[in-house]
Design an enzyme around this catalytic site. Sequence first.
Site, PDB file in Angstrom:
ATOM      1  CG  HIS A  92      -2.094  -0.877   1.116  1.00  0.00           C
ATOM      2  ND1 HIS A  92      -3.381  -0.432   1.261  1.00  0.00           N
ATOM      3  CD2 HIS A  92      -2.183  -2.200   0.841  1.00  0.00           C
ATOM      4  CE1 HIS A  92      -4.215  -1.455   1.085  1.00  0.00           C
ATOM      5  NE2 HIS A  92      -3.510  -2.538   0.829  1.00  0.00           N
TER       6      HIS A  92
ATOM      7  CE1 TYR B  60      -5.528   3.897   8.528  1.00  0.00           C
ATOM      8  CE2 TYR B  60      -6.149   3.817  10.848  1.00  0.00           C
ATOM      9  CZ  TYR B  60      -5.340   3.395   9.811  1.00  0.00           C
ATOM     10  OH  TYR B  60      -4.358   2.477  10.054  1.00  0.00           O
TER      11      TYR B  60
ATOM     12  N   PRO C 227      -4.638   0.496  18.694  1.00  0.00           N
ATOM     13  CG  PRO C 227      -6.466  -0.792  18.073  1.00  0.00           C
ATOM     14  CD  PRO C 227      -5.885  -0.061  19.235  1.00  0.00           C
TER      15      PRO C 227
ATOM     16  CE  LYS D 185       3.609   3.204  13.335  1.00  0.00           C
ATOM     17  NZ  LYS D 185       4.034   2.749  12.015  1.00  0.00           N
TER      18      LYS D 185
ATOM     19  CE1 TYR E  85      -1.536   3.926   9.379  1.00  0.00           C
ATOM     20  CE2 TYR E  85      -0.405   2.893   7.532  1.00  0.00           C
ATOM     21  CZ  TYR E  85      -1.464   2.933   8.417  1.00  0.00           C
ATOM     22  OH  TYR E  85      -2.448   1.992   8.359  1.00  0.00           O
TER      23      TYR E  85
HETATM   24  C1  PHB Z   1      -5.898  -4.256  10.274  1.00  0.00           C
HETATM   25  O1  PHB Z   1      -5.947  -4.460   9.046  1.00  0.00           O
HETATM   26  O2  PHB Z   1      -6.158  -5.160  11.084  1.00  0.00           O
HETATM   27  C2  PHB Z   1      -5.529  -2.907  10.774  1.00  0.00           C
HETATM   28  C3  PHB Z   1      -5.156  -1.925   9.879  1.00  0.00           C
HETATM   29  C4  PHB Z   1      -4.820  -0.678  10.340  1.00  0.00           C
HETATM   30  C5  PHB Z   1      -4.866  -0.404  11.689  1.00  0.00           C
HETATM   31  C6  PHB Z   1      -5.220  -1.380  12.596  1.00  0.00           C
HETATM   32  C7  PHB Z   1      -5.552  -2.647  12.146  1.00  0.00           C
HETATM   33  O3  PHB Z   1      -4.542   0.844  12.116  1.00  0.00           O
END
Ligand code: PHB
Length: 384
Positions: free
Chosen positions: A72, A196, A288, A292, A380
């Site tokens: 990504h 997000y 989460p 990280k 990130y």
């Molecule tokens: C996930 O794909 O499980 C995932 C992706 C991004 C995050 C947290 C979990 O910030």
Amino acid sequence: MRTQVGIIGAGPAGLLLSHLLHLRGISSVVLEKRSRDYVERRVRAGVLEQGTVDTLVEAGVGERMKREGLPHHGIELRYGGAGHRIAFERLVPGRSITVYGQQEVVKDLIAARLAAGGDVRFEVEDVAVHAPESQPYLTFGGERLDCEIIAGCDGFHGVSRPSIPEGVLSVFERDYPFAWLGILARVAPSSQELIYTRTERGFALHSMRSPTVSRFYLQVPADAREEEWPDERIWAELKARLETVPGFTLTTGEIMEKGVTPMRAFVVEPMQYGRLYLAGDAAHIVPPTGAKGLNLAVADVRVMTEALAAYFERGSAELLDGYSAACLKRVWRAQHFSWWMTTLLHTFEDDDPYARRLQLSYLDYVTSSEAAATTLAENYVGMP
Ligand code: PHB
Ligand code: APR
């Protein structure tokens, strides 16, 4: 029984440590309380930083990840009726992330350990740490394992951290007043990149695992229970939070897995005591939102491997002595980033209208200022 490094826990931290030590000619035994099937099925996050990908590839366990992992080069922040792309390729050239489920990493590591004749024991009962300050040994299921070093890789609820005498560790923690409800669904992702999204109803995240499997999260109250969230309610809420920009439709499908994760931040300092060294969730937890957790565990294990190699190859304890300090720098950067992403995107019940406007204004800044967007992107994708 005797080994050089006794490792408690067969999560990503313990398994990777055992494998990296094996590559350096250092022996270890991994003691895991759950079954192999259980740890291989446990669904967790799935965003791998470049440094994590590189570590797995260099260790020879990256073949399937290179084939099946999804690279990504950006993420979307969605709020106020519009989506805004954080473009890694422009903001942090040459750096990206790979979406590959943590349990796939765990499967690959277990397979590699067993193929190399590694000693990984599942369903081991009553693991206990003894004499960590001097001549450490582990006991489990009536057996005794003498070790030169013990690695506590047994997660937040493990036995290694509590075996350190009271007063040695400083604890830093914060519980958030909400949790994440996570689901895995048999449906193609509705977006090519992670979304997000911040809405007045709360945060949601659209992630994925493969071209046919998607992963979603919803901000829910801290005391939410799975039973309160039948499939229809989950899809309705995901639609309400994600179908907020023109032309976007969320495709729904069969929900294969469901779980509520508390949102918590936690760090102990130092991450070591005598001959016991903690790595991963045993020493620190991040909310989460910045993805990280796994990456920090891998970074700890890299540092610990170098320190143990110096110790066993040259008898030098210098890197081991500095283990905690070396790890904590990254840990605290990730703590700050995860707290920042969390406060940027979630709704807090006691926020007044002023706080909500401030949050939106900050989102506008992050998505319009090159400097602010670069800060997000740089954190990130992770420190090299
Ligand atoms: C996930 O794909 O499980 C995932 C992706 C991004 C995050 C947290 C979990 O910030
Ligand atoms: N004895 C033996 N094993 C134990 C014990 C015990 N008393 N307590 C816990 N374990 C095992 C758990 O069953 C688990 O398999 O230790 C392992 C710890 O693994 P993780 O919780 O996955 O922690 P870690 O390897 O540090 O990986 C960090 O996991 O929680 C996520 O977000 C986190 O992605 C990050 C990653």
